[in-house]
Motif scaffolding. Structure first.
Motif, PDB file in Angstrom:
ATOM      1  N   ILE A 141      -2.064  69.007  54.833  1.00  0.00           N
ATOM      2  CA  ILE A 141      -1.220  69.873  54.014  1.00  0.00           C
ATOM      3  C   ILE A 141       0.194  69.316  53.910  1.00  0.00           C
ATOM      4  CG2 ILE A 141      -0.155  72.162  53.859  1.00  0.00           C
ATOM      5  CD1 ILE A 141      -3.111  72.094  53.107  1.00  0.00           C
ATOM      6  N   GLN A 142       0.725  68.822  55.021  1.00  0.00           N
ATOM      7  CA  GLN A 142       2.083  68.273  54.996  1.00  0.00           C
ATOM      8  C   GLN A 142       2.141  67.003  54.158  1.00  0.00           C
ATOM      9  OE1 GLN A 142       4.667  70.083  56.330  1.00  0.00           O
ATOM     10  NE2 GLN A 142       5.806  68.644  55.030  1.00  0.00           N
ATOM     11  N   THR A 143       1.089  66.193  54.233  1.00  0.00           N
ATOM     12  CA  THR A 143       1.018  64.982  53.411  1.00  0.00           C
ATOM     13  C   THR A 143       1.045  65.341  51.925  1.00  0.00           C
ATOM     14  OG1 THR A 143      -0.221  63.738  55.081  1.00  0.00           O
ATOM     15  CG2 THR A 143      -0.419  62.991  52.807  1.00  0.00           C
ATOM     16  N   ILE A 144       0.274  66.365  51.560  1.00  0.00           N
ATOM     17  CA  ILE A 144       0.245  66.814  50.165  1.00  0.00           C
ATOM     18  C   ILE A 144       1.616  67.315  49.733  1.00  0.00           C
ATOM     19  CG2 ILE A 144      -0.664  68.598  48.615  1.00  0.00           C
ATOM     20  CD1 ILE A 144      -3.311  68.407  50.190  1.00  0.00           C
ATOM     21  N   LYS A 145       2.239  68.127  50.592  1.00  0.00           N
ATOM     22  CA  LYS A 145       3.550  68.685  50.237  1.00  0.00           C
ATOM     23  C   LYS A 145       4.617  67.593  50.141  1.00  0.00           C
ATOM     24  CE  LYS A 145       2.859  73.396  51.921  1.00  0.00           C
ATOM     25  NZ  LYS A 145       3.292  74.453  52.861  1.00  0.00           N
ATOM     26  N   ASN A 146       4.576  66.637  51.058  1.00  0.00           N
ATOM     27  CA  ASN A 146       5.548  65.538  51.012  1.00  0.00           C
ATOM     28  C   ASN A 146       5.390  64.722  49.730  1.00  0.00           C
ATOM     29  OD1 ASN A 146       6.541  66.285  53.501  1.00  0.00           O
ATOM     30  ND2 ASN A 146       5.441  64.707  54.639  1.00  0.00           N
ATOM     31  N   ALA A 148       4.067  65.785  46.934  1.00  0.00           N
ATOM     32  CA  ALA A 148       4.484  66.638  45.815  1.00  0.00           C
ATOM     33  C   ALA A 148       6.001  66.679  45.689  1.00  0.00           C
ATOM     34  CB  ALA A 148       3.928  68.047  46.000  1.00  0.00           C
ATOM     35  N   GLU A 149       6.689  66.701  46.814  1.00  0.00           N
ATOM     36  CA  GLU A 149       8.150  66.751  46.813  1.00  0.00           C
ATOM     37  C   GLU A 149       8.743  65.520  46.126  1.00  0.00           C
ATOM     38  OE1 GLU A 149      11.691  68.783  47.769  1.00  0.00           O
ATOM     39  OE2 GLU A 149       9.635  69.434  48.192  1.00  0.00           O
ATOM     40  N   GLU A 150       8.069  64.395  46.249  1.00  0.00           N
ATOM     41  CA  GLU A 150       8.562  63.148  45.669  1.00  0.00           C
ATOM     42  C   GLU A 150       8.031  62.894  44.268  1.00  0.00           C
ATOM     43  OE1 GLU A 150      10.764  61.099  47.049  1.00  0.00           O
ATOM     44  OE2 GLU A 150      10.952  62.451  48.770  1.00  0.00           O
ATOM     45  N   ASN A 151       6.922  63.540  43.903  1.00  0.00           N
ATOM     46  CA  ASN A 151       6.249  63.211  42.640  1.00  0.00           C
ATOM     47  C   ASN A 151       5.927  64.438  41.792  1.00  0.00           C
ATOM     48  OD1 ASN A 151       5.494  60.141  43.144  1.00  0.00           O
ATOM     49  ND2 ASN A 151       5.016  61.226  45.026  1.00  0.00           N
ATOM     50  N   TYR A 152       6.674  65.522  41.965  1.00  0.00           N
ATOM     51  CA  TYR A 152       6.354  66.783  41.290  1.00  0.00           C
ATOM     52  C   TYR A 152       6.349  66.676  39.760  1.00  0.00           C
ATOM     53  CZ  TYR A 152      11.476  66.894  41.212  1.00  0.00           C
ATOM     54  OH  TYR A 152      12.789  66.572  41.035  1.00  0.00           O
ATOM     55  N   ILE A 187       2.843  73.673  42.590  1.00  0.00           N
ATOM     56  CA  ILE A 187       3.595  72.661  41.841  1.00  0.00           C
ATOM     57  C   ILE A 187       4.562  73.321  40.854  1.00  0.00           C
ATOM     58  CG2 ILE A 187       3.396  70.855  40.089  1.00  0.00           C
ATOM     59  CD1 ILE A 187       2.844  69.919  42.912  1.00  0.00           C
ATOM     60  N   THR A 188       4.105  74.380  40.186  1.00  0.00           N
ATOM     61  CA  THR A 188       5.000  75.080  39.258  1.00  0.00           C
ATOM     62  C   THR A 188       6.185  75.685  39.999  1.00  0.00           C
ATOM     63  OG1 THR A 188       3.126  75.605  37.797  1.00  0.00           O
ATOM     64  CG2 THR A 188       5.148  76.877  37.496  1.00  0.00           C
ATOM     65  N   ASP A 189       5.926  76.303  41.154  1.00  0.00           N
ATOM     66  CA  ASP A 189       7.016  76.842  41.974  1.00  0.00           C
ATOM     67  C   ASP A 189       8.016  75.744  42.340  1.00  0.00           C
ATOM     68  OD1 ASP A 189       5.819  79.313  41.935  1.00  0.00           O
ATOM     69  OD2 ASP A 189       4.961  79.171  43.942  1.00  0.00           O
ATOM     70  N   LEU A 190       7.472  74.597  42.738  1.00  0.00           N
ATOM     71  CA  LEU A 190       8.325  73.477  43.140  1.00  0.00           C
ATOM     72  C   LEU A 190       9.155  72.979  41.957  1.00  0.00           C
ATOM     73  CD1 LEU A 190       9.190  71.359  45.228  1.00  0.00           C
ATOM     74  CD2 LEU A 190       7.107  70.064  44.673  1.00  0.00           C
ATOM     75  N   ARG A 191       8.530  72.850  40.806  1.00  0.00           N
ATOM     76  CA  ARG A 191       9.240  72.385  39.613  1.00  0.00           C
ATOM     77  C   ARG A 191      10.362  73.352  39.213  1.00  0.00           C
ATOM     78  NH1 ARG A 191       4.019  70.364  36.000  1.00  0.00           N
ATOM     79  NH2 ARG A 191       3.936  68.249  36.857  1.00  0.00           N
TER      80      ARG A 191
END
Length: 246
Positions: A141-146, A148-152, A187-191
Motif C-alpha cells: 500500500i505504501q509503495t502504491i501511495k508513494n 501515486a504521489e510522484e505520478n498522480y 487518485i482524484t482526491d490526490l489530484r
C-alpha cells in the motif's frame, strides 16, 4: 492459516489433496482448487494466496506456463510443482521460474509433510520479520501511495501492476480491500489536493494546473474541482487573494 491454491486437471487428485492431507495441522488451508492454469490466473485476479501447488501437464495453460506468469505478476506467491513426470528438464524449467520445490506424484505423505513444514517456517520467518510498519500489506500500500504521489498526473493500474507484480484487476481489488477506498477515488482526491496547493502558488496559471494534475480538458478539471470544494479554481484563487489582502 496460509492460503493454498491447488491446480490439477485430475479431479480425484484435487479432491484427495484437499481432503486427505492434514493442511490445518501445518498451518495451511486449501482455499480454492481448479483444473488448469488459466482458471488459476483468473482466480488470482481477485483473490490473494500464499502458495500455489500445481501439476505440470494440464490443458489450456500448463504448470510451467503458470509458474512463469506467477513469477512475473505475483512474485510474492510461493509456487510448488506436483507432477508425475520425473524428467529433469521440467525441474530445471521450474527452478528458472522461481518454483520453491518439485514433488513427484503421487506425493508421499512424508515428502509432502517435509516440504510444507519447511515452507511454513519460511513464511513464518518472512511474516515475523515484516511485522508492523514493514508488513507485506503495508509495504504494498505504501509503495502504491508513494508512486501515486510522484505520478498522480499520469498513472494507471497497468503501471502499478508492473510495479507490484500483481494483475491490474487484483491491484484495484487489493487497494479497495486494504484501504476502504477505490483507487480511482484515491487518485482524484490526490489530484484535487495537489491542485489546491498549486492554486495557493500564484506562479501557476489555472489552465497550467489543470494539465499538471492530469486533466487535459480544463473544463473537466473545473467541474471536478467545484464538485470537491464547492467553487471553481478561479473563485478559490480570488478568495485566497481576498484573504491575503491587508
Amino acid at each position: 492459516m496460509y492460503k493454498i491454491l491447488l491446480v490439477d486437471d485430475e479431479k480425484e487428485i484435487r479432491y484427495g489433496l484437499k481432503n486427505y492431507f492434514p493442511w490445518g495441522q501445518l498451518g495451511f488451508e486449501v482455499v480454492h482448487h481448479c483444473e488448469n492454469g488459466e482458471l488459476a490466473l483468473d482466480y488470482l485476479k481477485k483473490h490473494d494466496v500464499n502458495v500455489v501447488l500445481t501439476d505440470i501437464r494440464m490443458p489450456v495453460v500448463d504448470g510451467l506456463q503458470l509458474a512463469k506468469q506467477l513469477d512475473t505478476k505475483y512474485a510474492h506467491i510461493h509456487t510448488i510443482i506436483l507432477s508425475g513426470y520425473k524428467d529433469f528438464q521440467y525441474a530445471k524449467e521450474a527452478i528458472k521460474y522461481g518454483v520453491k520445490d518439485y514433488i513427484i506424484k503421487p506425493g508421499k505423505y512424508e515428502e509432502m509433510h517435509e516440504v510444507f513444514s519447511q515452507l511454513k517456517k519460511e513464511l513464518d520467518t518472512s511474516s515475523f520479520s515484516n511485522k508492523g510498519d514493514n508488513s507485506y500489506t503495508d509495504n504494498i500500500i505504501q509503495t502504491i501511495k508513494n508512486y501515486a504521489e510522484e505520478n498522480y498526473a499520469d498513472i494507471s493500474l497497468d503501471d502499478l501492476a508492473e510495479l507490484c507484480k500483481m494483475s491490474p484487476n487484483y491491484i484495484s481489488t487489493f487497494f479497495k480491500e486494504k484501504t476502504g477506498t477505490n483507487f480511482s477515488t484515491y487518485i482524484t482526491d490526490l489530484r484535487m489536493r495537489k491542485a489546491m496547493e498549486m492554486l495557493d502558488d500564484f506562479h501557476y496559471k489555472t489552465y497550467e494546473i489543470s494539465s499538471l494534475v492530469g486533466y487535459n480538458n480544463p473544463k473537466n478539471f473545473t467541474r471536478m474541482f467545484k464538485k470537491y470544494y464547492g467553487m471553481t479554481p478561479r473563485d478559490y484563487r480570488k478568495q485566497e487573494i481576498t484573504h491575503k489582502e491587508p
